[in-house]
Design an enzyme around this catalytic site. Structure first.
Site, mmCIF file in Angstrom:
data_model
loop_
_atom_site.group_PDB
_atom_site.id
_atom_site.type_symbol
_atom_site.label_atom_id
_atom_site.label_comp_id
_atom_site.label_asym_id
_atom_site.label_seq_id
_atom_site.Cartn_x
_atom_site.Cartn_y
_atom_site.Cartn_z
ATOM 1 N N ASP A 16 -1.746 18.458 33.605
ATOM 2 C CA ASP A 16 -0.345 18.817 33.374
ATOM 3 C C ASP A 16 0.598 17.778 33.972
ATOM 4 O O ASP A 16 0.291 17.169 34.998
ATOM 5 C CB ASP A 16 -0.088 20.200 34.003
ATOM 6 C CG ASP A 16 1.218 20.807 33.533
ATOM 7 O OD1 ASP A 16 1.768 20.333 32.514
ATOM 8 O OD2 ASP A 16 1.695 21.742 34.182
ATOM 9 N N GLY A 17 1.750 17.605 33.331
ATOM 10 C CA GLY A 17 2.817 16.790 33.921
ATOM 11 C C GLY A 17 3.032 15.423 33.289
ATOM 12 O O GLY A 17 3.787 14.617 33.836
ATOM 13 N N ASN A 18 2.409 15.169 32.140
ATOM 14 C CA ASN A 18 2.610 13.865 31.483
ATOM 15 C C ASN A 18 4.085 13.654 31.122
ATOM 16 O O ASN A 18 4.629 12.566 31.306
ATOM 17 C CB ASN A 18 1.801 13.772 30.183
ATOM 18 C CG ASN A 18 0.311 13.752 30.429
ATOM 19 O OD1 ASN A 18 -0.127 13.628 31.559
ATOM 20 N ND2 ASN A 18 -0.463 13.885 29.370
ATOM 21 N N ARG A 20 6.814 15.105 32.428
ATOM 22 C CA ARG A 20 7.684 14.927 33.609
ATOM 23 C C ARG A 20 7.486 13.559 34.248
ATOM 24 O O ARG A 20 8.420 12.947 34.739
ATOM 25 C CB ARG A 20 7.428 16.057 34.619
ATOM 26 C CG ARG A 20 8.180 17.325 34.248
ATOM 27 C CD ARG A 20 7.661 18.530 34.981
ATOM 28 N NE ARG A 20 6.395 18.975 34.397
ATOM 29 C CZ ARG A 20 5.638 19.919 34.925
ATOM 30 N NH1 ARG A 20 5.981 20.490 36.053
ATOM 31 N NH2 ARG A 20 4.516 20.271 34.310
ATOM 32 N N ARG A 29 8.166 10.583 26.266
ATOM 33 C CA ARG A 29 7.040 11.441 26.672
ATOM 34 C C ARG A 29 5.686 10.832 26.308
ATOM 35 O O ARG A 29 4.711 10.958 27.041
ATOM 36 C CB ARG A 29 7.168 12.827 26.010
ATOM 37 C CG ARG A 29 8.326 13.662 26.543
ATOM 38 C CD ARG A 29 8.436 14.986 25.782
ATOM 39 N NE ARG A 29 7.221 15.773 25.893
ATOM 40 C CZ ARG A 29 6.922 16.560 26.923
ATOM 41 N NH1 ARG A 29 7.754 16.677 27.929
ATOM 42 N NH2 ARG A 29 5.793 17.236 26.946
ATOM 43 N N HIS A 33 1.768 10.538 28.058
ATOM 44 C CA HIS A 33 0.460 10.897 27.497
ATOM 45 C C HIS A 33 -0.470 9.685 27.518
ATOM 46 O O HIS A 33 -1.658 9.801 27.799
ATOM 47 C CB HIS A 33 0.603 11.425 26.068
ATOM 48 C CG HIS A 33 1.383 12.717 25.988
ATOM 49 N ND1 HIS A 33 1.147 13.780 26.834
ATOM 50 C CD2 HIS A 33 2.391 13.113 25.174
ATOM 51 C CE1 HIS A 33 1.968 14.772 26.525
ATOM 52 N NE2 HIS A 33 2.738 14.394 25.537
ATOM 53 N N GLU A 63 -1.203 26.585 22.038
ATOM 54 C CA GLU A 63 0.260 26.651 22.165
ATOM 55 C C GLU A 63 0.914 25.287 21.914
ATOM 56 O O GLU A 63 2.081 25.210 21.529
ATOM 57 C CB GLU A 63 0.671 27.145 23.566
ATOM 58 C CG GLU A 63 0.386 28.623 23.833
ATOM 59 C CD GLU A 63 -1.082 28.932 24.132
ATOM 60 O OE1 GLU A 63 -1.839 27.994 24.481
ATOM 61 O OE2 GLU A 63 -1.474 30.110 24.004
ATOM 62 N N ARG A 67 4.850 22.314 19.726
ATOM 63 C CA ARG A 67 5.669 21.162 20.137
ATOM 64 C C ARG A 67 6.264 20.476 18.901
ATOM 65 O O ARG A 67 5.790 20.694 17.784
ATOM 66 C CB ARG A 67 4.812 20.172 20.924
ATOM 67 C CG ARG A 67 4.400 20.766 22.251
ATOM 68 C CD ARG A 67 3.919 19.750 23.230
ATOM 69 N NE ARG A 67 3.686 20.419 24.500
ATOM 70 C CZ ARG A 67 3.431 19.815 25.641
ATOM 71 N NH1 ARG A 67 3.371 18.505 25.681
ATOM 72 N NH2 ARG A 67 3.249 20.503 26.737
ATOM 73 N N LEU A 127 -23.532 12.712 31.800
ATOM 74 C CA LEU A 127 -22.347 13.572 31.942
ATOM 75 C C LEU A 127 -21.991 14.102 30.558
ATOM 76 O O LEU A 127 -22.016 13.349 29.576
ATOM 77 C CB LEU A 127 -21.166 12.752 32.497
ATOM 78 C CG LEU A 127 -19.787 13.426 32.452
ATOM 79 C CD1 LEU A 127 -19.711 14.585 33.459
ATOM 80 C CD2 LEU A 127 -18.663 12.431 32.740
ATOM 81 N N ARG A 190 -0.834 28.292 37.543
ATOM 82 C CA ARG A 190 -1.179 29.130 36.384
ATOM 83 C C ARG A 190 -2.469 28.637 35.754
ATOM 84 O O ARG A 190 -2.810 27.465 35.881
ATOM 85 C CB ARG A 190 -0.090 28.996 35.297
ATOM 86 C CG ARG A 190 1.216 29.638 35.596
ATOM 87 C CD ARG A 190 2.093 29.634 34.334
ATOM 88 N NE ARG A 190 2.520 28.297 33.957
ATOM 89 C CZ ARG A 190 3.560 27.673 34.483
ATOM 90 N NH1 ARG A 190 4.288 28.278 35.411
ATOM 91 N NH2 ARG A 190 3.892 26.459 34.092
HETATM 92 C C1 FPP Z 1 0.294 18.074 29.607
HETATM 93 O O1 FPP Z 1 1.455 17.380 29.941
HETATM 94 C C2 FPP Z 1 -0.588 17.277 28.803
HETATM 95 C C3 FPP Z 1 -0.874 17.474 27.487
HETATM 96 C C4 FPP Z 1 -0.287 18.537 26.680
HETATM 97 C C5 FPP Z 1 -1.790 16.598 26.743
HETATM 98 C C6 FPP Z 1 -2.928 16.017 27.518
HETATM 99 C C7 FPP Z 1 -3.263 14.733 26.877
HETATM 100 C C8 FPP Z 1 -3.647 13.613 27.539
HETATM 101 C C9 FPP Z 1 -3.882 13.550 28.973
HETATM 102 C C10 FPP Z 1 -3.813 12.341 26.820
HETATM 103 C C11 FPP Z 1 -4.829 12.300 25.791
HETATM 104 C C12 FPP Z 1 -6.137 12.897 26.159
HETATM 105 C C13 FPP Z 1 -7.274 12.416 25.741
HETATM 106 C C14 FPP Z 1 -8.536 13.145 26.020
HETATM 107 C C15 FPP Z 1 -7.319 11.163 25.016
HETATM 108 P P1 FPP Z 1 2.845 17.932 29.412
HETATM 109 O O2 FPP Z 1 3.217 17.149 28.218
HETATM 110 O O3 FPP Z 1 2.756 19.405 29.209
HETATM 111 O O4 FPP Z 1 3.765 17.586 30.615
HETATM 112 P P2 FPP Z 1 5.085 18.344 31.065
HETATM 113 O O5 FPP Z 1 4.672 19.722 31.470
HETATM 114 O O6 FPP Z 1 5.560 17.520 32.206
HETATM 115 O O7 FPP Z 1 6.006 18.314 29.883
#
Ligand code: FPP
Length: 236
Positions: A16-18, A20, A29, A33, A63, A67, A127, A190
């Site tokens: 979580d948090g990409n 932010r 954003r 990611h 969910e 987006r 793995l 959560r």
């Molecule tokens: C949550 O951050 C992250 C996601 C919804 C996507 C996760 C994806 C990656 C880490 C990159 C791609 C993954 C692979 C396996 C190639 P958020 O966007 O909900 O962050 P926020 O809560 O700060 O908005």
């Protein structure tokens, strides 16, 4: 380093948090990611070093389909690129890829790349990297219940046959052991519809930092914390 005999066999992560992380830097954003995909690489490396057998990553939730379309497309493109670029690396590193979730909802191109990578890596042993894609735990549990009710209605099982084990065998994770350790980044407390059945006895470790800042050292720290906790499964 902690005692390897006390290491988790299966680690699950809510990344979580990409968004932010990107916002803090004034970046789109998608850059968050992208940086998050780099943390995925670090975690795979750390799990290999610790001889962890399974790593499950919550890469796209059911969910997340809500987006904006541009962000969904960007995430799918990132996933496509990950599958293109990492398949060779997974072969070199002896990593087996699997996926859980409502995979039929993924774009055809992504689904085809995913099946190819799964097929190509299926005999790798060190793995298992499980990507949760279009995944929602309530949907998974509902589907499992539906398949059991169907079997009962059509006379293949009786209600008394429904045990915890039979139920678990109808989940996407039927051939994957339950996670021992669940990690979440960005400080949220959560579980967000992730592996609700499977985390019954998992230890939870929450990190304040955002996912793109999560690296190998953090995974080592989470495993140390896990090893320190006394796991009693409700007994003494
Ligand atoms: C949550 O951050 C992250 C996601 C919804 C996507 C996760 C994806 C990656 C880490 C990159 C791609 C993954 C692979 C396996 C190639 P958020 O966007 O909900 O962050 P926020 O809560 O700060 O908005």
């Amino acid at each position: 380093m902690s005692d390897p005999s006390n290491h988790p066999r299966h680690v699950a992560i809510i990344m979580d948090g990409n968004g932010r992380w990107a916002k803090e830097r004034g970046l789109p954003r998608l850059e968050g990611h992208r940086a998050g995909a780099e943390s995925v690489r670090e975690c795979v490396e750390a799990c290999k070093q610790l001889n962890i057998e399974y790593l499950t990553l919550y890469a796209f939730s059911s969910e997340n389909w809500n987006r904006p379309p541009a962000e969904i497309t960007a995430l799918m493109t990132l996933l496509d690129r990950f599958l293109d670029q990492k398949a060779d690396e997974m072969m070199q590193q002896d990593v087996r890829l699997q996926a859980i979730g409502h995979l039929e909802r993924l774009p055809d191109k992504t689904r085809s790349k995913l099946s190819k990578a799964i097929e190509r890596t299926k005999d790798n042993k060190s793995l298992t990297l499980v990507l949760a894609l279009s995944y929602g735990s309530r949907e998974e549990i509902t589907e499992a219940a539906r398949s059991l009710v169907k079997d009962a209605a059509e006379g293949r099982i009786s209600p008394d046959d429904v045990t915890k084990e039979l139920f678990a065998s109808r989940l996407y994770t039927n051939d994957i052991p339950d996670p021992d350790l669940m990690i979440r980044t960005s400080g949220e407390m959560r579980v967000s519809n992730f592996l609700l059945w499977q985390i019954s006895y998992a230890e939870l470790v929450i990190f304040k930092k955002f996912w793109p800042d999560f690296g190998q050292a953090d995974l080592f720290e989470a495993v140390e914390e896990y090893s320190r906790r006394h796991r009693r499964f409700g007994g003494l």
